[in-house]
Motif scaffolding. Structure first.
Motif, PDB file in Angstrom:
ATOM      1  N   ILE A   1      -0.646  65.073 -46.620  1.00 54.46           N
ATOM      2  CA  ILE A   1       0.642  64.518 -46.204  1.00 54.46           C
ATOM      3  C   ILE A   1       0.419  63.383 -45.208  1.00 54.46           C
ATOM      4  N   TRP A   2      -0.402  63.627 -44.218  1.00 57.12           N
ATOM      5  CA  TRP A   2      -0.726  62.639 -43.186  1.00 57.12           C
ATOM      6  C   TRP A   2      -1.355  61.400 -43.799  1.00 57.12           C
ATOM      7  N   LEU A   3      -2.335  61.590 -44.704  1.00 59.16           N
ATOM      8  CA  LEU A   3      -3.053  60.463 -45.297  1.00 59.16           C
ATOM      9  C   LEU A   3      -2.127  59.565 -46.103  1.00 59.16           C
ATOM     10  N   TYR A   4      -1.279  60.174 -46.947  1.00 60.43           N
ATOM     11  CA  TYR A   4      -0.415  59.364 -47.803  1.00 60.43           C
ATOM     12  C   TYR A   4       0.774  58.789 -47.031  1.00 60.43           C
ATOM     13  N   ALA A   5       1.182  59.441 -45.960  1.00 59.92           N
ATOM     14  CA  ALA A   5       2.202  58.850 -45.091  1.00 59.92           C
ATOM     15  C   ALA A   5       1.659  57.578 -44.457  1.00 59.92           C
ATOM     16  N   ARG A   6       0.441  57.630 -43.980  1.00 57.02           N
ATOM     17  CA  ARG A   6      -0.201  56.450 -43.393  1.00 57.02           C
ATOM     18  C   ARG A   6      -0.345  55.339 -44.428  1.00 57.02           C
ATOM     19  N   ALA A   7      -0.764  55.719 -45.633  1.00 54.19           N
ATOM     20  CA  ALA A   7      -0.941  54.720 -46.691  1.00 54.19           C
ATOM     21  C   ALA A   7       0.390  54.061 -47.041  1.00 54.19           C
ATOM     22  N   TRP A   8       1.476  54.856 -47.049  1.00 55.15           N
ATOM     23  CA  TRP A   8       2.792  54.295 -47.363  1.00 55.15           C
ATOM     24  C   TRP A   8       3.252  53.354 -46.257  1.00 55.15           C
ATOM     25  N   VAL A   9       3.027  53.724 -45.015  1.00 53.68           N
ATOM     26  CA  VAL A   9       3.386  52.843 -43.897  1.00 53.68           C
ATOM     27  C   VAL A   9       2.688  51.492 -44.061  1.00 53.68           C
ATOM     28  N   LYS A  10       1.408  51.543 -44.352  1.00 49.76           N
ATOM     29  CA  LYS A  10       0.631  50.307 -44.511  1.00 49.76           C
ATOM     30  C   LYS A  10       1.120  49.499 -45.708  1.00 49.76           C
ATOM     31  N   ALA A  11       1.403  50.177 -46.828  1.00 52.53           N
ATOM     32  CA  ALA A  11       1.831  49.490 -48.047  1.00 52.53           C
ATOM     33  C   ALA A  11       3.202  48.850 -47.904  1.00 52.53           C
ATOM     34  N   THR A  12       3.999  49.329 -46.959  1.00 56.71           N
ATOM     35  CA  THR A  12       5.345  48.773 -46.769  1.00 56.71           C
ATOM     36  C   THR A  12       5.451  47.953 -45.491  1.00 56.71           C
ATOM     37  N   GLY A  13       4.316  47.362 -45.106  1.00 57.75           N
ATOM     38  CA  GLY A  13       4.332  46.359 -44.048  1.00 57.75           C
ATOM     39  C   GLY A  13       4.072  46.832 -42.642  1.00 57.75           C
TER      40      GLY A  13
ATOM     41  N   SER B   1      11.377  50.933 -44.074  1.00 57.19           N
ATOM     42  CA  SER B   1       9.993  50.633 -44.437  1.00 57.19           C
ATOM     43  C   SER B   1       9.036  51.112 -43.348  1.00 57.19           C
ATOM     44  N   GLY B   2       7.747  51.011 -43.671  1.00 54.32           N
ATOM     45  CA  GLY B   2       6.735  51.343 -42.684  1.00 54.32           C
ATOM     46  C   GLY B   2       6.782  50.416 -41.486  1.00 54.32           C
ATOM     47  N   LYS B   3       7.137  49.167 -41.718  1.00 54.87           N
ATOM     48  CA  LYS B   3       7.263  48.207 -40.616  1.00 54.87           C
ATOM     49  C   LYS B   3       8.312  48.675 -39.615  1.00 54.87           C
ATOM     50  N   ASP B   4       9.406  49.243 -40.134  1.00 53.44           N
ATOM     51  CA  ASP B   4      10.481  49.733 -39.257  1.00 53.44           C
ATOM     52  C   ASP B   4      10.049  50.944 -38.443  1.00 53.44           C
ATOM     53  N   LEU B   5       8.969  51.612 -38.862  1.00 53.00           N
ATOM     54  CA  LEU B   5       8.526  52.824 -38.176  1.00 53.00           C
ATOM     55  C   LEU B   5       7.491  52.555 -37.090  1.00 53.00           C
ATOM     56  N   GLU B   6       7.084  51.312 -36.924  1.00 58.37           N
ATOM     57  CA  GLU B   6       6.166  50.997 -35.827  1.00 58.37           C
ATOM     58  C   GLU B   6       6.829  51.324 -34.492  1.00 58.37           C
ATOM     59  N   GLY B   7       6.121  52.040 -33.654  1.00 64.05           N
ATOM     60  CA  GLY B   7       6.668  52.472 -32.375  1.00 64.05           C
ATOM     61  C   GLY B   7       7.511  53.726 -32.489  1.00 64.05           C
ATOM     62  N   LYS B   8       7.592  54.285 -33.697  1.00 62.73           N
ATOM     63  CA  LYS B   8       8.394  55.489 -33.931  1.00 62.73           C
ATOM     64  C   LYS B   8       7.497  56.616 -34.454  1.00 62.73           C
ATOM     65  N   SER B   9       8.115  57.715 -34.888  1.00 66.39           N
ATOM     66  CA  SER B   9       7.332  58.898 -35.272  1.00 66.39           C
ATOM     67  C   SER B   9       7.694  59.396 -36.670  1.00 66.39           C
ATOM     68  N   ILE B  10       6.707  59.989 -37.311  1.00 67.23           N
ATOM     69  CA  ILE B  10       6.890  60.634 -38.614  1.00 67.23           C
ATOM     70  C   ILE B  10       6.446  62.085 -38.491  1.00 67.23           C
ATOM     71  N   GLY B  11       7.265  63.005 -38.968  1.00 67.03           N
ATOM     72  CA  GLY B  11       6.889  64.408 -38.993  1.00 67.03           C
ATOM     73  C   GLY B  11       6.011  64.714 -40.198  1.00 67.03           C
ATOM     74  N   VAL B  12       4.873  65.348 -39.957  1.00 70.23           N
ATOM     75  CA  VAL B  12       3.963  65.814 -41.012  1.00 70.23           C
ATOM     76  C   VAL B  12       3.630  67.268 -40.710  1.00 70.23           C
ATOM     77  N   ASN B  13       3.324  68.037 -41.738  1.00 66.53           N
ATOM     78  CA  ASN B  13       3.093  69.465 -41.471  1.00 66.53           C
ATOM     79  C   ASN B  13       1.833  69.699 -40.648  1.00 66.53           C
ATOM     80  N   THR B  14       0.765  68.969 -40.938  1.00 68.53           N
ATOM     81  CA  THR B  14      -0.429  68.979 -40.085  1.00 68.53           C
ATOM     82  C   THR B  14      -1.061  67.591 -40.129  1.00 68.53           C
ATOM     83  N   ARG B  15      -1.838  67.270 -39.145  1.00 67.80           N
ATOM     84  CA  ARG B  15      -2.544  65.999 -39.129  1.00 67.80           C
ATOM     85  C   ARG B  15      -3.811  66.090 -39.973  1.00 67.80           C
ATOM     86  N   ASN B  16      -4.319  64.933 -40.386  1.00 71.87           N
ATOM     87  CA  ASN B  16      -5.569  64.847 -41.141  1.00 71.87           C
ATOM     88  C   ASN B  16      -5.536  65.663 -42.435  1.00 71.87           C
ATOM     89  N   ASN B  17      -4.363  65.717 -43.055  1.00 72.17           N
ATOM     90  CA  ASN B  17      -4.266  66.381 -44.351  1.00 72.17           C
ATOM     91  C   ASN B  17      -3.695  65.398 -45.360  1.00 72.17           C
TER      92      ASN B  17
END
Length: 308
Positions: A136-148, A118-134
């Motif tokens: 992929i980045w936006l929905y990765a952030r939203a998924w992290v938040k939605a999963t705690g 879950s997103g909670k498990d990724l706190e303090g860790k890293s996610i690979g995205v092709n570029t920031r502020n795009n």
């Protein structure tokens, strides 16, 4: 420059073609474009398509605005950010969307034995995205938040799509938001697990990719842009009619270097003919919530009528 199974053209014919320079991302999403090139749809309309790969829309749009390209395949978030910055970008055609969760091969991938679910498990860790502020980045952030999880406690590292699998296996990132065909290929090899589908989980039907030009190009080459959209749509129609045809998988393999045998193991989603403004508006609202945008934009000024 990337060419895929181009049909030979005589020097006389080639001299009569108008060249259109297109920035692309070498992923499954641009298969309709390469289908249109391969099948001669652009050539029949008097166009020669010159493609150049980039890491993503956030990288391709500066080249577009700077005059290196006439058209760029990008994403909804990068296009809206460019418009917010005062750049005269115009969406002229749909690229890709996610309408069927069962066919959504994109996702957050992790090492199967890493204990991340879950997103909670990724706190303090890293996610690979092709570029920031795009997108992929936006929905990765939203998924992290939605999963705690708290996306502010996650590091987002830029990794080109073709290199994400290696980065994940070599533990240079703890998770990666991967897209086809690379996601499908990585999953089939084993050792990696998909723990979430940010697009389908957060916004079913989301418009992800778009073909973008500038107001300057649209004003200077209106007929060429119209022909590009026409040829691209013929490519979309061929693509959608050949989802289970090995010819399509061979085409995708040609510019992504993914193995056809592995591509056969995953379903191929349809491609859109039109941009869904309601979906773009939902993404814009999410960008405002994430403080990427200060206020709504006038989408009528950004999305050209040709895209609708």
């Amino acid at each position: 420059m990337i060419w895929l199974l181009a049909v030979p053209v005589s020097r006389t014919q080639a001299a009569d073609l108008e060249k259109i320079r297109v920035s692309i991302i070498p992923i499954g999403d641009v298969a309709p474009l390469f289908a249109a090139i391969q099948n001669g749809y652009f050539r029949e309309l008097g166009l020669e398509i010159d493609t150049t790969p980039s890491a993503g829309g956030a990288a391709g749009i500066p080249g577009l605005v700077g005059g290196s390209f006439d058209i760029a395949y990008g994403n909804v978030v990068s296009a809206l950010l460019a418009a917010q910055q005062g750049l005269d970008v115009k969406v002229i055609a749909a690229g890709t969307n996610v309408t069927d969760p069962k066919l959504d091969a994109t996702g957050i991938f992790v090492k199967s034995d890493g204990g991340i679910k879950s997103g909670k498990d990724l706190e303090g860790k890293s996610i690979g995205v092709n570029t920031r502020n795009n997108v992929i980045w936006l929905y990765a952030r939203a998924w992290v938040k939605a999963t705690g999880g708290d996306p502010e406690r996650v590091t987002f590292k830029e990794v080109p799509f073709p290199q994400m699998e290696d980065a994940l296996r070599q533990q240079r990132v703890d998770a990666a938001f991967m897209v086809p065909p690379f996601s499908a290929v990585a999953e089939q090899k084993g050792g990696l697990s998909k723990v979430g589908s940010p697009y389908s989980d957060i916004q079913p039907g989301v418009d992800v990719g778009q073909y973008i030009t500038t107001g300057k190009v649209l004003a200077a080459k209106p007929e060429a842009v119209r022909k590009f959209v026409t040829g691209l749509r013929k490519g979309v129609e061929w693509y959608n009619a050949n989802l289970t045809n090995e010819a399509l998988l061979t085409l995708i393999s040609g510019y992504t270097k993914a193995d056809v045998a592995l591509l056969k193991l995953v379903p191929v989603p349809t491609a859109p003919l039109r941009t869904d403004v309601s979906q773009v508006r939902k993404t814009m609202d999410m960008m405002i919530d994430s403080k990427l945008l200060p206020a709504p934009l006038d989408l009528d000024k950004i999305i050209d009528s040709q895209a609708l």
